[in-house]
Design a protein around this motif. Structure first.
Motif, mmCIF file in Angstrom:
data_model
loop_
_atom_site.group_PDB
_atom_site.id
_atom_site.type_symbol
_atom_site.label_atom_id
_atom_site.label_comp_id
_atom_site.label_asym_id
_atom_site.label_seq_id
_atom_site.Cartn_x
_atom_site.Cartn_y
_atom_site.Cartn_z
ATOM 1 N N GLY A 1 0.713 -1.176 -0.028
ATOM 2 C CA GLY A 1 0.115 0.052 -0.162
ATOM 3 C C GLY A 1 0.800 1.202 0.106
ATOM 4 O O GLY A 1 1.989 1.304 0.228
ATOM 5 N N PRO A 2 0.321 2.419 -0.479
ATOM 6 C CA PRO A 2 -1.211 2.598 -0.781
ATOM 7 C C PRO A 2 -1.515 1.846 -1.960
ATOM 8 O O PRO A 2 -0.923 2.061 -2.985
ATOM 9 C CB PRO A 2 -1.340 4.126 -0.707
ATOM 10 N N LEU A 3 -2.720 1.173 -2.221
ATOM 11 C CA LEU A 3 -3.038 0.698 -3.530
ATOM 12 C C LEU A 3 -4.633 1.224 -3.724
ATOM 13 O O LEU A 3 -5.621 0.827 -2.914
ATOM 14 C CB LEU A 3 -2.914 -0.840 -3.199
ATOM 15 N N PRO A 4 -4.926 1.017 -5.088
ATOM 16 C CA PRO A 4 -6.352 1.435 -5.570
ATOM 17 C C PRO A 4 -6.890 0.042 -5.448
ATOM 18 O O PRO A 4 -6.281 -0.887 -5.542
ATOM 19 C CB PRO A 4 -6.148 1.941 -6.998
ATOM 20 N N PRO A 5 -8.382 -0.078 -5.284
ATOM 21 C CA PRO A 5 -8.974 -1.335 -4.917
ATOM 22 C C PRO A 5 -8.849 -2.222 -6.407
ATOM 23 O O PRO A 5 -8.757 -3.431 -6.135
ATOM 24 C CB PRO A 5 -10.546 -0.718 -4.861
ATOM 25 N N THR A 6 -8.669 -1.511 -7.541
ATOM 26 C CA THR A 6 -8.565 -2.500 -8.724
ATOM 27 C C THR A 6 -7.072 -3.457 -8.580
ATOM 28 O O THR A 6 -7.257 -4.649 -8.807
ATOM 29 C CB THR A 6 -8.640 -1.742 -10.086
#
Lengths: 88, 209
Positions: free
Chosen positions: A23-28
């Motif tokens: 992270g940080p990571l987008p949900p996709t």
């Protein structure tokens, strides 16, 4: 051959580990790393956010302090949960 | 070893199982609380009921009083007489059923279908009442839960195999009573196996960490 079913606890475990490590990571991106269809992941993400285990930032989701604590507790129960039939 | 002393040994094993069950319950309850997954709580409740059943079995069998009045026995007097000696086991058997059903249901409630375009399906093992024997029912539920969990999730760990094998064997052994083979060691041995099941689950899980 990949299995068709995973336990909800196992998915939560994977999501928390992935977001903590990458992270940080987008949900996709979380869906890709966790090998899950997006609609199935969305439900999990919403529930984790509601519980305060992850939070949204400008660059994506990160694990909160509460989330780190939850992951530690989950790690201690992994073998027990596997033994009772949960897929983690 | 005298039959009465073996009965006490089996009660001690059952109480050890109760203690292990309580430790497992506490861990799973905490996990369920922090991650908000109700299916883990169902499994925790299953283990708790298992522990309560073991305690009931241990206390019921150990506190046997020789002056306990014998009821009218009716059908199968020999088998009934044998089971009256182990009335703690008789009282606790329905609780084991409840425990296994809770553990089986927890697996299916908590399962998520991860195939694209499909949604989660909850499948409960069918329970077929073919014979009024609580041990057979318990065994059927255990076997269905284990089989469907392996079909669904694809593997069984060592602690899992130890727990379900010991529990299954403990319900298989009293089948001997139905064949007319009556001996004092059958029911206490099944109690020992049930008591060992959560002890093995906890010990092997801790070792695998």
């Amino acid at each position: 051959m990949p299995k068709k079913y995973r336990s909800r606890a196992g998915i939560i475990y994977d999501v928390l580990r992935i977001v903590l490590a990458e992270g940080p990571l987008p949900p996709t991106r979380i869906a890709t790393y966790a090998n899950l269809p997006y609609d199935r992941l969305r439900v999990i993400i919403d529930s984790l956010e509601e519980k305060g285990l992850i939070e949204r930032t400008e660059n994506g989701y990160v694990v909160t302090e509460e989330g780190r604590r939850a992951l530690k507790i989950l790690e201690e129960s992994v073998v027990l949960l596997k033994s009772l039939g949960f897929r983690l | 070893m005298l039959p009465s002393s073996f009965l006490y040994v089996s009660s001690v094993a059952a109480l050890a199982g109760t203690a292990s069950s309580l430790v497992i319950f506490a861990r799973l309850r905490e996990t369920s609380r922090v991650i908000g997954d109700e299916s883990v709580m169902l499994a925790a409740l299953g283990i708790l009921v298992f522990g309560v059943a073991l305690a009931l079995e241990a206390v019921g069998n150990a506190l046997l009083h020789p002056a306990f009045p014998q009821p009218f026995l009716g059908k199968r007097p020999a088998q009934v007489t044998a089971l009256i000696v182990n009335r703690g086991t008789l009282l606790s058997l329905p609780l084991y059923m409840v425990s296994y059903v809770l553990m089986a249901v927890s697996q299916y409630v908590g399962s998520v279908d991860v195939r694209p375009g499909r949604h989660a399906a909850v499948v409960l093992p069918a329970i077929l009442l073919v014979y009024v024997d609580i041990n057979m029912l318990s065994l059927a539920v255990l076997a269905a839960a284990s089989y469907m969990a392996i079909v669904k999730y694809g593997r069984a760990s060592l602690p899992s195999a130890a727990f379900y094998t010991a529990s299954g064997a403990s319900h298989l052994l009293p089948f001997l009573l139905n064949t007319g083979y009556l001996d004092w060691w059958i029911v206490p041995t099944s109690t020992v196996l049930r008591g060992l099941a959560p002890v093995l689950l906890l010990a092997l899980s801790t070792r695998e960490k």
